[in-house]
Design a protein around this motif. Structure first.
Motif, PDB file in Angstrom:
ATOM      1  N   PRO A 184       0.748  -1.249   0.001  1.00 48.74           N
ATOM      2  CA  PRO A 184       0.017   0.356  -0.136  1.00 48.74           C
ATOM      3  C   PRO A 184       0.960   1.278  -0.048  1.00 48.74           C
ATOM      4  CG  PRO A 184      -0.019  -1.199   2.210  1.00 48.74           C
ATOM      5  CD  PRO A 184       0.865  -1.989   1.350  1.00 48.74           C
ATOM      6  N   TYR A 185       0.486   2.130  -0.839  1.00 52.89           N
ATOM      7  CA  TYR A 185       1.153   3.642  -0.767  1.00 52.89           C
ATOM      8  C   TYR A 185       0.012   4.718  -1.134  1.00 52.89           C
ATOM      9  CZ  TYR A 185       4.772   6.806  -2.352  1.00 52.89           C
ATOM     10  OH  TYR A 185       5.573   8.122  -2.472  1.00 52.89           O
ATOM     11  N   SER A 186       0.208   5.576  -0.044  1.00 53.49           N
ATOM     12  CA  SER A 186      -0.622   6.530   0.050  1.00 53.49           C
ATOM     13  C   SER A 186      -0.355   7.939  -0.539  1.00 53.49           C
ATOM     14  CB  SER A 186      -1.004   6.853   1.644  1.00 53.49           C
ATOM     15  OG  SER A 186       0.069   7.287   2.313  1.00 53.49           O
ATOM     16  N   VAL A 187      -1.305   8.767  -0.770  1.00 51.89           N
ATOM     17  CA  VAL A 187      -1.101  10.058  -1.425  1.00 51.89           C
ATOM     18  C   VAL A 187      -1.888  11.002  -0.980  1.00 51.89           C
ATOM     19  CG1 VAL A 187      -2.756   9.553  -3.351  1.00 51.89           C
ATOM     20  CG2 VAL A 187      -1.241  11.500  -3.497  1.00 51.89           C
ATOM     21  N   THR A 188      -1.556  12.038  -0.178  1.00 52.57           N
ATOM     22  CA  THR A 188      -2.447  12.750   0.518  1.00 52.57           C
ATOM     23  C   THR A 188      -2.121  14.445  -0.314  1.00 52.57           C
ATOM     24  OG1 THR A 188      -1.793  11.895   2.499  1.00 52.57           O
ATOM     25  CG2 THR A 188      -2.592  14.303   2.705  1.00 52.57           C
ATOM     26  N   ILE A 189      -3.126  15.310  -0.231  1.00 52.07           N
ATOM     27  CA  ILE A 189      -3.311  16.489  -0.776  1.00 52.07           C
ATOM     28  C   ILE A 189      -3.853  17.436   0.597  1.00 52.07           C
ATOM     29  CG2 ILE A 189      -4.136  18.230  -2.428  1.00 52.07           C
ATOM     30  CD1 ILE A 189      -4.325  15.894  -4.407  1.00 52.07           C
ATOM     31  N   TYR A 190      -3.040  18.755   0.898  1.00 51.66           N
ATOM     32  CA  TYR A 190      -3.501  19.580   1.744  1.00 51.66           C
ATOM     33  C   TYR A 190      -3.832  20.932   1.317  1.00 51.66           C
ATOM     34  CZ  TYR A 190       1.273  20.978   2.490  1.00 51.66           C
ATOM     35  OH  TYR A 190       2.618  21.574   2.163  1.00 51.66           O
ATOM     36  N   THR A 191      -4.253  21.920   1.950  1.00 58.74           N
ATOM     37  CA  THR A 191      -4.051  23.270   1.759  1.00 58.74           C
ATOM     38  C   THR A 191      -3.899  23.830   3.018  1.00 58.74           C
ATOM     39  OG1 THR A 191      -5.248  25.066   0.494  1.00 58.74           O
ATOM     40  CG2 THR A 191      -6.680  23.582   1.990  1.00 58.74           C
ATOM     41  N   ASN A 192      -3.669  25.294   2.865  1.00 54.64           N
ATOM     42  CA  ASN A 192      -3.497  25.959   3.988  1.00 54.64           C
ATOM     43  C   ASN A 192      -4.877  26.807   4.215  1.00 54.64           C
ATOM     44  OD1 ASN A 192      -1.077  25.337   4.957  1.00 54.64           O
ATOM     45  ND2 ASN A 192      -0.161  26.994   3.339  1.00 54.64           N
ATOM     46  N   GLU A 193      -5.360  26.700   5.644  1.00 51.32           N
ATOM     47  CA  GLU A 193      -6.604  27.306   5.859  1.00 51.32           C
ATOM     48  C   GLU A 193      -6.302  28.295   7.179  1.00 51.32           C
ATOM     49  OE1 GLU A 193     -11.038  25.759   7.265  1.00 51.32           O
ATOM     50  OE2 GLU A 193      -9.442  24.477   7.498  1.00 51.32           O
ATOM     51  N   HIS A 194      -6.956  29.704   7.037  1.00 49.47           N
ATOM     52  CA  HIS A 194      -6.940  30.461   7.989  1.00 49.47           C
ATOM     53  C   HIS A 194      -7.940  30.491   8.858  1.00 49.47           C
ATOM     54  CE1 HIS A 194      -3.569  32.493   5.685  1.00 49.47           C
ATOM     55  NE2 HIS A 194      -4.108  32.171   4.665  1.00 49.47           N
ATOM     56  N   VAL A 195      -7.952  30.257  10.163  1.00 45.86           N
ATOM     57  CA  VAL A 195      -9.186  30.163  10.947  1.00 45.86           C
ATOM     58  C   VAL A 195      -9.005  30.877  12.366  1.00 45.86           C
ATOM     59  CG1 VAL A 195      -9.641  27.550  10.217  1.00 45.86           C
ATOM     60  CG2 VAL A 195      -8.145  27.812  12.137  1.00 45.86           C
ATOM     61  N   LYS A 196      -9.928  31.160  12.966  1.00 46.62           N
ATOM     62  CA  LYS A 196     -10.043  31.784  14.364  1.00 46.62           C
ATOM     63  C   LYS A 196     -10.147  30.931  15.207  1.00 46.62           C
ATOM     64  CE  LYS A 196     -11.336  36.241  12.750  1.00 46.62           C
ATOM     65  NZ  LYS A 196     -11.982  37.541  12.838  1.00 46.62           N
ATOM     66  N   ASP A 197     -10.972  29.899  15.065  1.00 47.15           N
ATOM     67  CA  ASP A 197     -11.188  28.962  16.367  1.00 47.15           C
ATOM     68  C   ASP A 197     -10.569  27.607  15.921  1.00 47.15           C
ATOM     69  OD1 ASP A 197     -12.160  26.653  17.828  1.00 47.15           O
ATOM     70  OD2 ASP A 197     -14.126  27.453  17.899  1.00 47.15           O
ATOM     71  N   TYR A 198      -9.264  27.655  16.316  1.00 49.10           N
ATOM     72  CA  TYR A 198      -8.216  26.455  16.184  1.00 49.10           C
ATOM     73  C   TYR A 198      -9.096  24.965  16.145  1.00 49.10           C
ATOM     74  CZ  TYR A 198      -4.049  23.582  15.829  1.00 49.10           C
ATOM     75  OH  TYR A 198      -3.028  22.626  15.455  1.00 49.10           O
ATOM     76  N   SER A 199      -9.798  24.814  17.175  1.00 49.33           N
ATOM     77  CA  SER A 199     -10.630  23.369  17.119  1.00 49.33           C
ATOM     78  C   SER A 199     -11.429  22.897  16.265  1.00 49.33           C
ATOM     79  CB  SER A 199     -11.410  23.490  18.471  1.00 49.33           C
ATOM     80  OG  SER A 199     -12.744  24.508  18.254  1.00 49.33           O
ATOM     81  N   LYS A 200     -11.932  23.951  15.318  1.00 49.40           N
ATOM     82  CA  LYS A 200     -12.749  23.764  14.191  1.00 49.40           C
ATOM     83  C   LYS A 200     -11.883  23.618  12.706  1.00 49.40           C
ATOM     84  CE  LYS A 200     -16.780  25.586  16.112  1.00 49.40           C
ATOM     85  NZ  LYS A 200     -17.839  26.590  15.893  1.00 49.40           N
ATOM     86  N   ALA A 201     -10.644  23.602  12.890  1.00 50.78           N
ATOM     87  CA  ALA A 201      -9.776  23.706  11.722  1.00 50.78           C
ATOM     88  C   ALA A 201      -9.903  22.293  10.856  1.00 50.78           C
ATOM     89  CB  ALA A 201      -8.395  23.790  12.016  1.00 50.78           C
ATOM     90  N   GLY A 202     -10.243  22.478   9.694  1.00 49.64           N
ATOM     91  CA  GLY A 202     -10.314  21.286   8.715  1.00 49.64           C
ATOM     92  C   GLY A 202     -11.720  20.660   8.674  1.00 49.64           C
ATOM     93  N   SER A 203     -12.583  21.101   9.369  1.00 48.42           N
ATOM     94  CA  SER A 203     -14.050  20.566   9.671  1.00 48.42           C
ATOM     95  C   SER A 203     -14.672  20.745   8.187  1.00 48.42           C
ATOM     96  CB  SER A 203     -14.769  21.219  10.603  1.00 48.42           C
ATOM     97  OG  SER A 203     -14.927  22.591  10.630  1.00 48.42           O
ATOM     98  N   LYS A 204     -14.355  21.986   7.646  1.00 43.34           N
ATOM     99  CA  LYS A 204     -15.114  22.304   6.375  1.00 43.34           C
ATOM    100  C   LYS A 204     -14.534  21.792   5.157  1.00 43.34           C
ATOM    101  CE  LYS A 204     -17.403  26.445   8.269  1.00 43.34           C
ATOM    102  NZ  LYS A 204     -17.766  27.764   7.891  1.00 43.34           N
ATOM    103  N   THR A 205     -13.127  21.480   5.179  1.00 40.96           N
ATOM    104  CA  THR A 205     -12.319  21.026   3.798  1.00 40.96           C
ATOM    105  C   THR A 205     -11.896  19.650   3.894  1.00 40.96           C
ATOM    106  OG1 THR A 205     -10.428  21.712   5.143  1.00 40.96           O
ATOM    107  CG2 THR A 205     -11.567  23.581   3.641  1.00 40.96           C
TER     108      THR A 205
END
Length: 233
Positions: A184-205
């Motif tokens: 198995p070999y994995s591939v990941t794609i990410y982006t940078n997100e500007h958030v004010k509430d750190y606990s909710k980071a990534g929840s929408k993307t």
């Protein structure tokens, strides 16, 4: 200096409550921006590589030498760097090539475009490294990265960091019929997100990677060399 500042503020407070109110608001805004706003990495997709291939037929919107990383969820078409990748893995003994890290790509705008590097390591006994090998390393931008462990084994290590970029397409229409990698070999794609509430980071993307506009699925044929399968055996 301190006394003068104190006196000035006292006068300002008597002459204009509005000025004092405005200063306080600015202070709160600065504090809010400085404390609560964060730039965090948000994962757009985690995928598993099925195979490495190329389009079965010419695709008008893609370079003729495009290489396709076929994933279970999407196809990741390398429009730049794929030729160098193919040259390196076919020009070296695949049994001595190490791919230890997952493919990690960055998508600045989540618009179907991505970029990143593929780290390849090539380890060979020092006495077996030939002049032809060294010429190949120089030509293809390798750097010596021999470790202390390699020295003890009388081996040399060479590192290739291959810059890649490309476009995200739907998964290959014939992906189920392709010969899958044995490991198995994995591939990941990410982006940078500007958030004010750190606990909710990534929840929408999370897991919401965008395909390249107007991208359509196509058949893929596996690359005409067996080095890929030997590397992942």
């Amino acid at each position: 200096m301190y006394k003068f500042y104190k006196k000035t503020c006292f006068i300002a407070s008597l002459s204009s409550a509005a000025i004092l109110s405005g200063c306080a608001t600015a202070t709160l805004l600065d504090k809010d921006d400085g404390v609560r706003t964060r730039t965090v990495q948000s994962v757009l997709v985690n995928d598993t590589v099925v195979a490495f291939g190329k389009p079965a037929q010419a695709v008008s919107t893609l370079p003729a030498d495009s290489i396709v990383i076929v994933g279970q969820k999407n196809s990741y078409v390398l429009t730049s760097g794929g030729t160098r990748f193919a040259k390196v893995i076919t020009g070296l003994d695949p049994k001595l090539i190490q791919i230890e890290k997952a493919l990690t790509f960055y998508s600045e705008k989540n618009d179907g475009q991505f970029s990143g590097t593929l780290p390849l390591r090539y380890v060979k006994l020092s006495e077996d490294v030939t002049k032809q090998d060294r010429e190949f390393f120089i030509e293809n931008g390798a750097e010596e990265c021999t470790t202390s462990s390699d020295h003890r084994l009388k081996a040399q290590r060479f590192c290739f960091n291959i810059a890649l970029s490309g476009l995200i397409y739907p998964t290959a229409t014939n992906s189920a019929s392709l010969k899958a990698l044995s490991k198995p070999y994995s591939v990941t794609i990410y982006t940078n997100e500007h958030v004010k509430d750190y606990s909710k980071a990534g929840s929408k993307t999370a897991d919401k990677v965008m395909l390249f506009p107007f991208a359509v699925a196509f058949d893929v044929v596996t690359l005409p060399f067996q080095a890929i399968h030997k590397i992942f055996d």
